[in-house]
Write a protein that holds these residues in place. Structure first.
Motif, PDB file in Angstrom:
ATOM      1  N   PRO A 365      30.995  39.150  22.860  1.00  0.00           N
ATOM      2  CA  PRO A 365      32.414  38.828  22.704  1.00  0.00           C
ATOM      3  C   PRO A 365      33.119  38.258  24.082  1.00  0.00           C
ATOM      4  N   PRO A 366      34.015  37.584  23.800  1.00  0.00           N
ATOM      5  CA  PRO A 366      34.679  36.899  25.135  1.00  0.00           C
ATOM      6  C   PRO A 366      35.579  38.160  26.032  1.00  0.00           C
ATOM      7  N   LYS A 367      35.308  37.984  27.321  1.00  0.00           N
ATOM      8  CA  LYS A 367      36.290  38.805  27.956  1.00  0.00           C
ATOM      9  C   LYS A 367      37.474  38.498  28.469  1.00  0.00           C
ATOM     10  N   PRO A 368      38.537  39.189  28.097  1.00  0.00           N
ATOM     11  CA  PRO A 368      40.036  39.002  28.338  1.00  0.00           C
ATOM     12  C   PRO A 368      40.098  39.071  30.061  1.00  0.00           C
ATOM     13  N   GLU A 369      40.858  37.853  30.526  1.00  0.00           N
ATOM     14  CA  GLU A 369      41.201  37.996  31.993  1.00  0.00           C
ATOM     15  C   GLU A 369      42.824  37.810  32.241  1.00  0.00           C
ATOM     16  N   TYR A 370      43.316  37.976  31.106  1.00  0.00           N
ATOM     17  CA  TYR A 370      44.826  37.907  31.175  1.00  0.00           C
ATOM     18  C   TYR A 370      45.369  39.184  31.958  1.00  0.00           C
ATOM     19  N   GLY A 391      45.747  49.351  27.697  1.00  0.00           N
ATOM     20  CA  GLY A 391      45.716  47.988  27.937  1.00  0.00           C
ATOM     21  C   GLY A 391      46.515  47.453  26.717  1.00  0.00           C
ATOM     22  N   ARG A 392      46.411  45.991  26.611  1.00  0.00           N
ATOM     23  CA  ARG A 392      47.369  45.441  26.004  1.00  0.00           C
ATOM     24  C   ARG A 392      47.021  45.197  24.355  1.00  0.00           C
ATOM     25  N   ASP A 393      45.547  45.371  24.357  1.00  0.00           N
ATOM     26  CA  ASP A 393      45.122  45.189  22.840  1.00  0.00           C
ATOM     27  C   ASP A 393      43.570  45.873  23.034  1.00  0.00           C
ATOM     28  N   VAL A 394      43.347  46.920  22.103  1.00  0.00           N
ATOM     29  CA  VAL A 394      42.134  47.753  22.124  1.00  0.00           C
ATOM     30  C   VAL A 394      41.106  46.844  21.561  1.00  0.00           C
ATOM     31  N   LYS A 395      41.539  45.720  20.557  1.00  0.00           N
ATOM     32  CA  LYS A 395      40.387  44.966  20.032  1.00  0.00           C
ATOM     33  C   LYS A 395      39.986  43.832  20.919  1.00  0.00           C
ATOM     34  N   PHE A 617      50.021  41.772  46.710  1.00  0.00           N
ATOM     35  CA  PHE A 617      50.588  41.758  45.088  1.00  0.00           C
ATOM     36  C   PHE A 617      49.472  41.761  44.136  1.00  0.00           C
ATOM     37  N   THR A 618      48.458  42.667  44.267  1.00  0.00           N
ATOM     38  CA  THR A 618      47.219  42.392  43.254  1.00  0.00           C
ATOM     39  C   THR A 618      47.769  43.702  42.289  1.00  0.00           C
ATOM     40  N   ASP A 619      48.311  44.816  42.403  1.00  0.00           N
ATOM     41  CA  ASP A 619      48.552  45.710  41.692  1.00  0.00           C
ATOM     42  C   ASP A 619      49.937  46.250  41.920  1.00  0.00           C
ATOM     43  N   VAL A 620      50.850  46.593  40.630  1.00  0.00           N
ATOM     44  CA  VAL A 620      52.198  46.893  40.981  1.00  0.00           C
ATOM     45  C   VAL A 620      52.194  48.214  39.865  1.00  0.00           C
ATOM     46  N   TRP A 621      53.009  49.168  40.490  1.00  0.00           N
ATOM     47  CA  TRP A 621      53.164  50.544  39.881  1.00  0.00           C
ATOM     48  C   TRP A 621      54.702  51.006  40.014  1.00  0.00           C
ATOM     49  N   PHE A 622      54.930  51.800  38.815  1.00  0.00           N
ATOM     50  CA  PHE A 622      55.897  52.702  39.246  1.00  0.00           C
ATOM     51  C   PHE A 622      55.817  54.040  38.743  1.00  0.00           C
ATOM     52  N   GLY A 632      53.859  57.275  34.424  1.00  0.00           N
ATOM     53  CA  GLY A 632      53.323  56.346  35.284  1.00  0.00           C
ATOM     54  C   GLY A 632      53.081  54.824  34.617  1.00  0.00           C
ATOM     55  N   VAL A 633      53.605  53.757  35.236  1.00  0.00           N
ATOM     56  CA  VAL A 633      53.117  52.544  34.835  1.00  0.00           C
ATOM     57  C   VAL A 633      52.331  51.563  35.843  1.00  0.00           C
ATOM     58  N   TRP A 634      51.169  50.780  35.391  1.00  0.00           N
ATOM     59  CA  TRP A 634      50.575  50.083  36.334  1.00  0.00           C
ATOM     60  C   TRP A 634      50.302  48.554  35.605  1.00  0.00           C
ATOM     61  N   SER A 635      50.197  47.802  36.413  1.00  0.00           N
ATOM     62  CA  SER A 635      50.092  46.253  35.854  1.00  0.00           C
ATOM     63  C   SER A 635      49.417  45.672  37.156  1.00  0.00           C
ATOM     64  N   GLY A 636      48.360  44.726  36.492  1.00  0.00           N
ATOM     65  CA  GLY A 636      47.401  43.888  37.257  1.00  0.00           C
ATOM     66  C   GLY A 636      46.209  43.246  36.551  1.00  0.00           C
ATOM     67  N   PHE A 637      45.278  42.994  37.255  1.00  0.00           N
ATOM     68  CA  PHE A 637      44.238  42.206  36.522  1.00  0.00           C
ATOM     69  C   PHE A 637      43.041  42.911  36.681  1.00  0.00           C
ATOM     70  N   ASP A 638      42.181  43.001  35.762  1.00  0.00           N
ATOM     71  CA  ASP A 638      40.800  44.008  35.817  1.00  0.00           C
ATOM     72  C   ASP A 638      39.996  43.268  36.985  1.00  0.00           C
ATOM     73  N   LYS A 639      40.273  42.173  37.185  1.00  0.00           N
ATOM     74  CA  LYS A 639      39.421  41.639  38.415  1.00  0.00           C
ATOM     75  C   LYS A 639      40.043  42.161  39.511  1.00  0.00           C
ATOM     76  N   SER A 640      39.346  42.774  40.629  1.00  0.00           N
ATOM     77  CA  SER A 640      40.007  43.334  41.732  1.00  0.00           C
ATOM     78  C   SER A 640      40.259  42.290  42.561  1.00  0.00           C
ATOM     79  N   ARG A 641      41.383  42.350  43.552  1.00  0.00           N
ATOM     80  CA  ARG A 641      42.043  41.688  44.512  1.00  0.00           C
ATOM     81  C   ARG A 641      42.595  40.332  44.015  1.00  0.00           C
ATOM     82  N   THR A 642      43.096  40.241  42.824  1.00  0.00           N
ATOM     83  CA  THR A 642      43.600  39.047  42.055  1.00  0.00           C
ATOM     84  C   THR A 642      44.930  39.350  42.170  1.00  0.00           C
TER      85      THR A 642
END
Length: 844
Positions: A365-370, A391-395, A617-622, A632-642
């Motif tokens: 399967p393709p890997k999401p990078e969004y 996450g945004r979509d378990v599928k 600015f790789t990860d943002v939290w509140f 708790g809310v987190w947002s960022g990319f799966d790939k570290s240091r992005t």
């Protein structure tokens, strides 16, 4: 005459016997009728006593219910996709009726002709020495047997069970129409390979909807019902096709297929898709499934008919999912995402891959990078998970970013540092230096330059000199936080150990790093861990032992399974928890989270919270909470240091999601005021120093009058300054206090004497090394970088070097001497100068 008399006597005797026989027979018939009526009534009452609501619950797969009892999912939901009869192929309906119950629409639940036929054929088989067995169960009887598995066990082949099954079938017929019975049957029946229901079977075997089945495919599914496991097309294709052909013959025989359609279907070679693992429909369902597999085993969880009551609040869950998706879609419309993968761009890629796989292709399967995100909502009292978004979509990805992903929380970790400081004897009104810091002390993003002040969630972050610990926390000041962290113990190691101890006590199991960057949240941890830690602040310093999502489980008979009771454990002193809460309430109302009230519409209720922005600015939290819930809310990319984008702050990305979730929670979880604990005592200190008040603690007001700097505060026993710990702003310099235990004499060490340190004057704002956060713009008067070992205080410096070739180079360099000053005093206007030899270039 005598002969005639004898004949009459014989006739009378015969008549008597006949009458007696008739009377006895009548009595026996009446008794048999009475017994039959009694047994009929008993069986009918027993049948009526069953809960026929279960017909529509489809409990052959375990049901997942929210905290109010509403069905919100099933384990491996893709194995059963309930559809109305209109969405199921007419061909499939005809195939099932033709092969399983050809008189379905004419009988009343029991096919008497079918029973007689089965008895005759089975008897003939026995006489011929064959073991074949023909059944006579109607679709209604099969539906009853599949529904009431404990009352009609399939392994019980006794006459008693079969008679009871007939009564249950009659009761079903009295309660439901034929259309309803057929719909329930097609949605409930097992088609093998973990597929329950016609839609799941059609998708699983053919990769298409049950509405789109061909005659051959419909007959194949109907043929599986005789023996789903033995006739599986993946295990025994020949027997499967033989069963299909038998169904096609019955359909043709009963007029459901024309001659041409029958011959075409027989010649058709079925295309069976590759067997694939079953996906989950949501992150919380996957979590429930994993825990049920540990509790009862995967196979039992799949088909045992368990009712799993979870702690999920469906309203909060839906709000969290929609708020996160809406916020991240808005972000992806920004210019910074023009050349990056977005959710909208990836979804068609995933759908195309899915179609290829369903057609038989074998590819990864393709890997999401969004851009991703996660939300956790915990009940502060019990640890129950009220909402979970992984996450945004378990599928697209089953990776749960709320529990499995570990990211640096940045400034959201600072309350843990301040809690350790307050536990050690420091307090919210302790003074700490907020000035430029050599990045070599922290090594965030490099080893040169000055420490960036990105964590205040603003582009312009001025240094303020001496500030209170509470002010440093609510404004999320980096340099001040590092200095406060170093004040916790006698050295860096003991300070970091103290922070690590508090982190573990509050529920953070991820080991903290043994570097000063830990004070700024460089240790990676999960959103669930940090949410549990924040729940320690909401009450008396205790917290739930662990989060949980399953509240109770009942088996298919309604019997509850043993469960582990929720427990609590102490994490902090009640005083410390309350002081952190007061600081974070200020952070939410006037600090880094202020826009929640000012522009995001957060209701004015007792709430506390903290933003978090990781370096670059790789990860943002509140992270925030009320008395009832922690979110708790987190947002960022799966790939570290992005990096998300430069200037992406937690207050801009995570805070709006948190605000929407919390606003949705107030109806069912109303916040209560945070109660001041009993271990806090009122005392008076000097607001300029945080120490014992002196008669000389006065400052000149704008009108020239003398105003006392006294401040009434609430401190715990080990935070109250000792009598000898007097104000060193308005009184004599004294040894400074580092830490102390309740009832113990605090440890002291001499303050650093700066009189021997040479300072260099600064002509303009200067930054050495990389400065990705533009600190020089906010630092109009940069301070010394020479000696920060204890206090970080130094006079202004100028690191510009004269041109070595200039004859006036030596004369251009004026190096001021440092004069000792007490905290709060300004530097003298005139400093003695002396000429120095040519200085070497400074390296940082």
């Amino acid at each position: 005459m005598p002969e005639l008399t004898n004949q009459r006597r014989k006739r009378n005797r015969f008549s008597g016997f006949l009458m007696l026989f008739l009377k006895a027979s009548a009595a026996l018939c009446l008794l048999a009728a009475a017994l039959g009526i009694w047994f009929y009534g008993a069986w009918k009452l027993k049948a009526r006593a069953l809960d026929y609501r279960r017909l529509k619950e489809m409990e052959s797969g375990s049901l997942i219910l929210d905290r109010s009892g509403e069905i919100i999912g099933r384990i491996f939901t893709k194995n059963r996709d309930e559809k109305p009869l209109a969405d199921l192929s007419k061909l499939l309906q005809q195939a099932v009726v033709s092969s399983e119950d050809s008189r379905f629409f004419s009988h009343s639940g029991v096919d008497y002709y079918g029973i007689a036929r089965a008895i005759f054929r089975n008897s003939a088989s026995r006489l011929q020495g064959r073991k074949s067995r023909e059944g006579a169960s109607t679709l209604t009887q099969q539906l009853a047997r599949n529904t009431f598995t404990e009352d009609l066990p399939s392994k019980d082949r006794s006459i008693r069970r079969k008679v009871f099954e007939m009564f249950v079938a009659w009761e079903v017929e009295n309660r439901l129409t034929k259309i309803q019975i057929l719909e329930l049957y097609l949605n409930r029946v097992f088609f093998g390979s973990s597929f329950y229901g016609a839609e799941a079977a059609a998708q699983g075997y053919f990769g298409k909807s049950a509405k789109e089945l061909s005659p051959s495919e419909a007959a194949l599914l109907a043929g599986l019902l005789r023996s789903p496991n033995q006739l599986s097309p993946w295990q025994n294709r020949k027997k499967c096709i033989d069963a299909r052909n038998h169904v096609l013959f019955r359909m043709h025989e009963l007029g459901s297929l024309s001659d041409a359609a029958y011959q075409e279907a027989l010649a058709e070679e079925p295309v069976i898709k590759n067997k694939k693992s079953v996906l989950q429909e949501s992150y919380f369902a996957a979590m429930v499934s994993a825990q049920m597999a540990e509790l009862v085993g995967l196979e039992n969880a799949l088909s045992g008919g368990y009712r799993i009551y979870t702690s999920i609040d469906l309203k909060l869950q839906r709000t969290a999912e929609s708020a996160l998706q809406k916020q991240l879609e808005t972000l992806e419309a920004r210019p910074e995402f023009k050349d990056r993968q977005t959710y909208a761009a990836f979804d068609p890629i995933y759908r195309a891959w899915k179609k290829r796989v369903q057609a038989g292709a074998e590819e990864a399967p393709p890997k999401p990078e969004y851009l991703q995100g996660a939300v956790v909502v915990l009940d502060n009292a019990t640890g129950a998970i009220r909402a979970l978004v992984g996450g945004r979509d378990v599928k697209h990805s089953e990776f749960n970013r709320a529990t499995q992903s570990k990211k640096p929380p940045g400034s959201a970790f600072k309350p843990i540092v301040y809690a350790a400081a307050f536990e050690s004897g420091l307090h919210p009104w302790s003074m700490v230096q907020d000035s430029v810091m050599d990045n070599r002390k922290v090594m965030i993003g490099g080893t040169s330059g000055i420490l960036g002040e990105w964590a205040r969630e603003e582009a312009n972050t001025p240094f303020e000199g001496m500030v209170t610990a509470q002010n440093a926390l609510l404004k999320s000041k980096n340099a001040a936080t590092v200095r406060l962290g170093m004040m916790i113990g006698n050295d860096l190691k003991t300070s970091l150990d103290a922070v690590s101890t508090v982190a573990k006590a509050t529920g953070i199991q991820s080991p903290t790093r043994a570097f000063p960057s830990t004070f700024l949240g460089s240790t990676e941890m999960s959103l669930m861990e940090l949410s549990l830690a924040y729940s320690s602040f909401s009450g008396d310093g205790s917290r739930p032992t662990k989060p949980f999502i399953i509240e109770r489980v009942e088996d298919n008979a309604g019997k509850p399974l043993p469960k582990e009771n929720a427990t609590r454990q102490n994490a902090l002193k009640p005083a410390t928890a309350h002081q952190i809460t007061e600081s974070l309430m200020a952070a939410l109302s006037e600090g880094t989270g202020a826009r929640a009230f000012s522009s995001l519409g957060l209701k004015r209720l007792p709430l506390a919270g903290k933003t978090g922005t990781a370096y670059d600015f790789t990860d943002v939290w509140f992270m925030g909470y009320s008395s009832a819930l922690t979110c708790g809310v987190w947002s960022g990319f799966d790939k570290s240091r992005t990096p998300i984008f430069y200037g992406a702050f937690g207050s801009d990305i995570a805070l709006p999601v948190w605000t929407e979730v919390m606003n949705a929670s107030f109806e069912n979880y109303p916040p209560k005021p945070f109660r001041r604990p009993e271990d806090l005592r009122k005392c008076r200190i000097c607001a300029s120093s945080g120490y014992t008040l002196l008669p000389s603690c006065l400052e000149t007001a704008q009108d020239g009058s003398q105003v006392s700097t006294a401040k009434e505060v609430w401190l715990s026993a080990n935070q109250i300054p000792l009598p000898e710990e007097t104000c060193d702003v308005h009184g004599p310099k004294r040894p400074k206090r580092h830490s102390g235990e309740d009832g113990a004499q605090p440890k002291v060490e001499l303050a650093v004497d700066l009189s021997g340190i040479t300072a260099i004057s600064l002509k303009s704002p200067t930054v050495l090394g990389e400065d990705p956060f533009f600190s020089s713009r906010s630092e109009q008067s940069a301070r010394a970088l020479k000696n920060f070992r204890d206090t970080g205080r130094a006079a202004p410096l100028d690191n510009r070097l004269p041109d070595a070739g200039s004859p006036d180079a030596l004369q251009q360099t004026d190096v001021p001497k440092v004069q000792a000053v007490r905290p709060g005093e300004s530097s003298p206007n005139q400093l003695p100068q002396k000429n120095q030899p040519n200085l070497p270039r400074l390296e940082f």
